[in-house]
Design a protein around this motif. Sequence first.
Motif, mmCIF file in Angstrom:
data_model
loop_
_atom_site.group_PDB
_atom_site.id
_atom_site.type_symbol
_atom_site.label_atom_id
_atom_site.label_comp_id
_atom_site.label_asym_id
_atom_site.label_seq_id
_atom_site.Cartn_x
_atom_site.Cartn_y
_atom_site.Cartn_z
ATOM 1 N N ASN A 170 0.820 -1.201 0.000
ATOM 2 C CA ASN A 170 0.000 0.000 0.000
ATOM 3 C C ASN A 170 0.864 1.265 0.000
ATOM 4 O O ASN A 170 0.560 2.228 -0.699
ATOM 5 N N LYS A 171 1.932 1.279 0.764
ATOM 6 C CA LYS A 171 2.818 2.442 0.806
ATOM 7 C C LYS A 171 3.464 2.660 -0.565
ATOM 8 O O LYS A 171 3.623 3.794 -1.008
ATOM 9 N N ARG B 35 2.087 1.974 -3.425
ATOM 10 C CA ARG B 35 1.053 2.605 -4.246
ATOM 11 C C ARG B 35 0.909 4.083 -3.887
ATOM 12 O O ARG B 35 0.760 4.927 -4.766
ATOM 13 N N GLU B 36 0.930 4.415 -2.607
ATOM 14 C CA GLU B 36 0.812 5.815 -2.188
ATOM 15 C C GLU B 36 1.939 6.656 -2.791
ATOM 16 O O GLU B 36 1.694 7.778 -3.243
ATOM 17 N N TRP C 31 1.233 6.887 -6.586
ATOM 18 C CA TRP C 31 0.092 7.762 -6.836
ATOM 19 C C TRP C 31 0.465 9.222 -6.632
ATOM 20 O O TRP C 31 0.023 10.090 -7.372
ATOM 21 N N ARG D 202 -3.602 15.437 -6.519
ATOM 22 C CA ARG D 202 -4.742 14.550 -6.258
ATOM 23 C C ARG D 202 -6.012 15.035 -6.947
ATOM 24 O O ARG D 202 -7.074 15.153 -6.339
ATOM 25 N N TRP E 10 -8.953 11.293 -7.485
ATOM 26 C CA TRP E 10 -8.699 10.457 -6.311
ATOM 27 C C TRP E 10 -9.895 9.586 -6.031
ATOM 28 O O TRP E 10 -11.013 10.078 -6.066
ATOM 29 N N TYR F 227 8.326 8.916 0.996
ATOM 30 C CA TYR F 227 6.994 9.500 0.814
ATOM 31 C C TYR F 227 6.920 10.902 1.432
ATOM 32 O O TYR F 227 6.430 11.842 0.800
#
Length: 174
Positions: free
Chosen positions: A23-24, A26-27, A30, A37, A40, A162
């Motif tokens: 998930n991180k 993907r974050e 993204w 964003r 979203w 990130y």
Amino acid sequence: MNNEQLVYQHIGEFEVSFQRIENKLREIGWFVIDPDRLKWPPPDLRNLTNEKLVDRVHELFLQALPKCKLPAELEADFENSSASSVRQLHQLRRDRNRILHSAFIELKAGEEDQGILRSSPKLQIDEETGEPLFDQELLSAKSFTSEMKAMAELSLFLNRAYIQLIHRYHSGGA
């Protein structure tokens, strides 16, 4: 809690931690794709295999890094750490597949649990002797310690990357 319960608990913790890292990734991807964003949640990166996700996010991160205008030494550190993390993430994927695609055989004797054996159904052949190789291990509560430690270190780097993007990659570096 007995050894059997701890082993199964650690398998679950391993998988949840692995999914958190996914998930991180993907974050991060993204954010590079759409830092403002505007759309979203983004549809990109959702259907990639873990292997392709790691490679794609690494590519996106390396494209974004120069636009962050970091000091040269820090940028080089991020590039090196990112390359190292990719190798670790691919190894982690192989570890996950090895663990989750194994059969778990509960060993009992005298109506008592004696242990759990992890056995991979994938048969390999020793190149030198031609003998079959079996990937098996007797599991204990400490069996996944090295994998969990690797995930903790990867999580630290991914979070650092990130946060750096959030602070330095405004509107795609424009």
